[in-house]
Write a protein that holds these residues in place. Structure first.
Motif, mmCIF file in Angstrom:
data_model
loop_
_atom_site.group_PDB
_atom_site.id
_atom_site.type_symbol
_atom_site.label_atom_id
_atom_site.label_comp_id
_atom_site.label_asym_id
_atom_site.label_seq_id
_atom_site.Cartn_x
_atom_site.Cartn_y
_atom_site.Cartn_z
ATOM 1 N N TRP A 75 0.836 -1.210 0.000
ATOM 2 C CA TRP A 75 0.000 0.000 0.000
ATOM 3 C C TRP A 75 0.864 1.250 0.000
ATOM 4 O O TRP A 75 2.003 1.260 0.453
ATOM 5 C CB TRP A 75 -0.971 0.012 1.156
ATOM 6 N N VAL A 76 0.264 2.304 -0.561
ATOM 7 C CA VAL A 76 0.917 3.602 -0.692
ATOM 8 C C VAL A 76 -0.049 4.660 -0.164
ATOM 9 O O VAL A 76 -1.238 4.631 -0.493
ATOM 10 C CB VAL A 76 1.261 3.897 -2.179
ATOM 11 N N LEU A 77 0.459 5.584 0.628
ATOM 12 C CA LEU A 77 -0.368 6.639 1.209
ATOM 13 C C LEU A 77 -0.350 7.890 0.334
ATOM 14 O O LEU A 77 0.708 8.314 -0.130
ATOM 15 C CB LEU A 77 0.145 6.981 2.611
ATOM 16 N N ILE A 78 -1.540 8.454 0.114
ATOM 17 C CA ILE A 78 -1.671 9.778 -0.506
ATOM 18 C C ILE A 78 -2.247 10.704 0.550
ATOM 19 O O ILE A 78 -3.293 10.428 1.122
ATOM 20 C CB ILE A 78 -2.610 9.762 -1.726
ATOM 21 N N ASP A 79 -1.559 11.792 0.815
ATOM 22 C CA ASP A 79 -2.033 12.763 1.805
ATOM 23 C C ASP A 79 -1.984 14.151 1.183
ATOM 24 O O ASP A 79 -0.908 14.632 0.813
ATOM 25 C CB ASP A 79 -1.152 12.710 3.057
ATOM 26 N N ASN A 80 -3.157 14.772 1.056
ATOM 27 C CA ASN A 80 -3.238 16.128 0.500
ATOM 28 C C ASN A 80 -2.549 16.203 -0.871
ATOM 29 O O ASN A 80 -1.742 17.099 -1.130
ATOM 30 C CB ASN A 80 -2.631 17.130 1.478
ATOM 31 N N GLN A 81 -2.861 15.248 -1.735
ATOM 32 C CA GLN A 81 -2.380 15.150 -3.124
ATOM 33 C C GLN A 81 -0.905 14.777 -3.237
ATOM 34 O O GLN A 81 -0.328 14.843 -4.328
ATOM 35 C CB GLN A 81 -2.611 16.456 -3.887
ATOM 36 N N CYS A 82 -0.292 14.360 -2.140
ATOM 37 C CA CYS A 82 1.126 13.979 -2.166
ATOM 38 C C CYS A 82 1.273 12.478 -1.911
ATOM 39 O O CYS A 82 0.744 11.965 -0.922
ATOM 40 C CB CYS A 82 1.892 14.769 -1.101
ATOM 41 N N ILE A 83 1.967 11.784 -2.820
ATOM 42 C CA ILE A 83 2.218 10.351 -2.641
ATOM 43 C C ILE A 83 3.401 10.179 -1.701
ATOM 44 O O ILE A 83 4.520 10.607 -1.992
ATOM 45 C CB ILE A 83 2.516 9.668 -3.993
ATOM 46 N N LYS A 84 3.153 9.558 -0.549
ATOM 47 C CA LYS A 84 4.172 9.413 0.490
ATOM 48 C C LYS A 84 4.840 8.041 0.370
ATOM 49 O O LYS A 84 4.529 7.117 1.125
ATOM 50 C CB LYS A 84 3.527 9.541 1.870
ATOM 51 N N MET A 85 5.776 7.915 -0.568
ATOM 52 C CA MET A 85 6.425 6.629 -0.774
ATOM 53 C C MET A 85 7.239 6.193 0.447
ATOM 54 O O MET A 85 7.446 5.008 0.673
ATOM 55 C CB MET A 85 7.318 6.680 -2.008
ATOM 56 N N SER A 86 7.693 7.148 1.261
ATOM 57 C CA SER A 86 8.460 6.803 2.465
ATOM 58 C C SER A 86 7.598 6.055 3.484
ATOM 59 O O SER A 86 8.125 5.389 4.375
ATOM 60 C CB SER A 86 9.039 8.066 3.112
ATOM 61 N N GLU A 87 6.265 6.167 3.356
ATOM 62 C CA GLU A 87 5.358 5.487 4.264
ATOM 63 C C GLU A 87 4.686 4.269 3.610
ATOM 64 O O GLU A 87 3.750 3.702 4.160
ATOM 65 C CB GLU A 87 4.291 6.467 4.777
ATOM 66 N N SER A 88 5.178 3.898 2.441
ATOM 67 C CA SER A 88 4.611 2.740 1.736
ATOM 68 C C SER A 88 5.050 1.445 2.415
ATOM 69 O O SER A 88 6.056 1.416 3.132
ATOM 70 C CB SER A 88 5.045 2.742 0.269
ATOM 71 N N GLN A 89 4.288 0.385 2.182
ATOM 72 C CA GLN A 89 4.600 -0.920 2.777
ATOM 73 C C GLN A 89 4.381 -2.026 1.746
ATOM 74 O O GLN A 89 3.494 -1.928 0.886
ATOM 75 C CB GLN A 89 3.688 -1.189 3.982
ATOM 76 N N HIS A 90 5.199 -3.063 1.860
ATOM 77 C CA HIS A 90 5.036 -4.238 1.012
ATOM 78 C C HIS A 90 5.361 -5.478 1.843
ATOM 79 O O HIS A 90 6.448 -5.576 2.419
ATOM 80 C CB HIS A 90 5.964 -4.170 -0.200
ATOM 81 N N PHE A 91 4.393 -6.376 1.951
ATOM 82 C CA PHE A 91 4.576 -7.573 2.768
ATOM 83 C C PHE A 91 4.259 -8.822 1.940
ATOM 84 O O PHE A 91 3.313 -8.827 1.149
ATOM 85 C CB PHE A 91 3.657 -7.555 3.985
ATOM 86 N N ILE A 92 5.032 -9.865 2.179
ATOM 87 C CA ILE A 92 4.777 -11.168 1.550
ATOM 88 C C ILE A 92 4.148 -12.092 2.587
ATOM 89 O O ILE A 92 4.591 -12.145 3.733
ATOM 90 C CB ILE A 92 6.081 -11.772 0.992
ATOM 91 N N ASN A 93 3.123 -12.803 2.175
ATOM 92 C CA ASN A 93 2.366 -13.689 3.065
ATOM 93 C C ASN A 93 3.058 -15.047 3.190
ATOM 94 O O ASN A 93 3.100 -15.819 2.239
ATOM 95 C CB ASN A 93 0.945 -13.851 2.498
ATOM 96 N N LYS A 94 3.578 -15.334 4.371
ATOM 97 C CA LYS A 94 4.303 -16.606 4.575
ATOM 98 C C LYS A 94 3.361 -17.801 4.694
ATOM 99 O O LYS A 94 3.806 -18.944 4.706
ATOM 100 C CB LYS A 94 5.177 -16.521 5.822
ATOM 101 N N ASP A 95 2.041 -17.531 4.801
ATOM 102 C CA ASP A 95 1.070 -18.612 4.975
ATOM 103 C C ASP A 95 0.589 -19.221 3.659
ATOM 104 O O ASP A 95 -0.256 -20.118 3.666
ATOM 105 C CB ASP A 95 -0.168 -18.091 5.742
#
Length: 207
Positions: free
Chosen positions: A47-67
């Motif tokens: 997921w990627v956060l957009i706040d007030n029309q700004c894409i906040k890539m520093s707050e993005s997350q990527h997780f792989i499901n081990k299950d």
């Protein structure tokens, strides 16, 4: 029960009337082993956060499901190996991190019917009952925009790549959940500015 539903309805109406360009959005993308949430699995979530029309890539997350039980043929598309799965996180912990954003962000997908369909099943299985404020779909937004222009919509005209091309956004060749989430975030902002034409844009105009 009636009071709860009425409260939800009022909150939704108030949200739809707000300025779309000043909202917080969480743009989500999944990699999957297939298209059926009853048979197939979530491989990764980004997921990627957009706040007030700004894409906040520093707050993005990527997780792989081990299950994940079986990758089947899906590595051909997303390139995630069994070794990467072993080093991943449990789906429950990923969903807890994701759902923590539901109260303060509007969710955005490209093809929400698919990704949210998988997430709804997974959230239910994880006993997570937090509801998102609202769900928007860049595929639906683009389809509505083209139909309003009386544009004929052909097969593959609503893929993420095709939609981005229409706004002269650069092509991302890597098929990866985080890359696709970023690509969807960029598309969403382009759509907002195209629809608003410099004027105030209400959230309800994007539904």
């Amino acid at each position: 029960m009636v009071k709860t539903l009425l409260t939800r309805y009022i909150k939704r109406r108030q949200l739809l009337a707000q300025n779309a360009l000043s909202q917080r959005y969480l743009v989500i993308d999944l990699e999957l082993t297939g298209l059926d949430p009853k048979q197939h699995e979530i491989v990764s979530v980004a997921w990627v956060l957009i706040d007030n029309q700004c894409i906040k890539m520093s707050e993005s997350q990527h997780f792989i499901n081990k299950d994940v039980k079986s990758l089947e043929q899906s590595p051909v598309f997303h390139g995630i190996s069994n070794e990467a799965i072993t080093n991943g996180l449990s789906l429950n912990s990923i969903l807890k991190s994701l759902s923590a954003h539901f109260n303060d962000c509007i969710l955005v997908f490209h093809n929400a019917a698919l990704d949210w369909g998988f997430l709804k099943v997974a959230l239910k299985q994880a006993n997570i009952t937090t509801r998102p404020k609202l769900i928007l779909d860049t595929l639906h937004i683009e389809k509505k925009r083209l139909l309003n222009q009386s544009t004929e919509i052909k097969q593959d005209d609503l893929t993420l790549k095709a939609c981005r091309t229409r706004y002269e956004l650069p092509s991302y060749h890597c098929h990866h959940a985080l890359t696709d989430a970023q690509a969807t975030a960029e598309l969403f902002l382009a759509q907002c500015h195209q629809i608003s034409c410099g004027k105030k844009l209400k959230v309800g105009e994007l539904t």
